[in-house]
Design a protein around this motif. Structure first.
Motif, PDB file in Angstrom:
ATOM      1  N   ASP A   1      58.806 -16.574   0.965  1.00  0.00           N
ATOM      2  CA  ASP A   1      58.943 -15.318   1.702  1.00  0.00           C
ATOM      3  C   ASP A   1      60.257 -15.281   2.484  1.00  0.00           C
ATOM      4  O   ASP A   1      60.965 -14.269   2.477  1.00  0.00           O
ATOM      5  CB  ASP A   1      57.772 -15.106   2.660  1.00  0.00           C
ATOM      6  N   VAL A   2      60.576 -16.365   3.167  1.00  0.00           N
ATOM      7  CA  VAL A   2      61.801 -16.429   3.959  1.00  0.00           C
ATOM      8  C   VAL A   2      63.023 -16.308   3.049  1.00  0.00           C
ATOM      9  O   VAL A   2      63.939 -15.527   3.321  1.00  0.00           O
ATOM     10  CB  VAL A   2      61.858 -17.728   4.791  1.00  0.00           C
TER      11      VAL A   2
ATOM     12  N   LEU B   1      63.580 -12.828   1.572  1.00  0.00           N
ATOM     13  CA  LEU B   1      64.159 -11.815   2.459  1.00  0.00           C
ATOM     14  C   LEU B   1      65.666 -11.705   2.266  1.00  0.00           C
ATOM     15  O   LEU B   1      66.226 -10.613   2.327  1.00  0.00           O
ATOM     16  CB  LEU B   1      63.844 -12.131   3.924  1.00  0.00           C
ATOM     17  N   SER B   2      66.312 -12.832   2.036  1.00  0.00           N
ATOM     18  CA  SER B   2      67.769 -12.792   1.879  1.00  0.00           C
ATOM     19  C   SER B   2      68.210 -12.664   0.423  1.00  0.00           C
ATOM     20  O   SER B   2      69.201 -12.002   0.145  1.00  0.00           O
ATOM     21  CB  SER B   2      68.407 -14.025   2.516  1.00  0.00           C
TER      22      SER B   2
END
Length: 102
Positions: free
Chosen positions: A29-30, A33-34
């Motif tokens: 997920d982290v 995001l990018s």
């Protein structure tokens, strides 16, 4: 394997503090995001192929289980770091040990 994705995963793993943990999905997920791509399986692939020098034991399943086949070593690392475990002592208690970057 996509080097950009692998590097992003390892940057997240390197930031997990001692005594804390993240699930494969949370890392995905982290990173997603990018980069806008990847998932838990891709994180697992990164960790199994190039994550050997990172604190791999801090990456667990959504149920808090360490990587299959590495349970004994991971549990020793958890004990040394004071990572909160479930009552059975076999999994990380993610309610108390989960970490997410700011």
């Amino acid at each position: 394997m996509d080097d950009e994705y692998a590097e992003a995963v390892l940057r997240v793993v390197e930031r997990i503090p001692p005594g804390r943990a993240m699930s494969y999905g949370a890392i995905a997920d982290v990173v997603g995001l990018s980069l806008g791509r990847g998932g838990p399986r891709q994180v697992g692939t990164v960790m199994s192929t190039v994550g050997g020098t990172a604190a791999w034991w801090r990456v667990v399943t959504a149920a808090g289980r360490p990587p299959r086949g590495h349970e004994v070593r991971a549990l020793k690392e958890f004990a040394a770091e004071g990572t909160p475990l479930t009552r059975d002592g076999e999994r990380v208690d993610l309610r108390r040990a989960a970490w997410y970057p700011d």
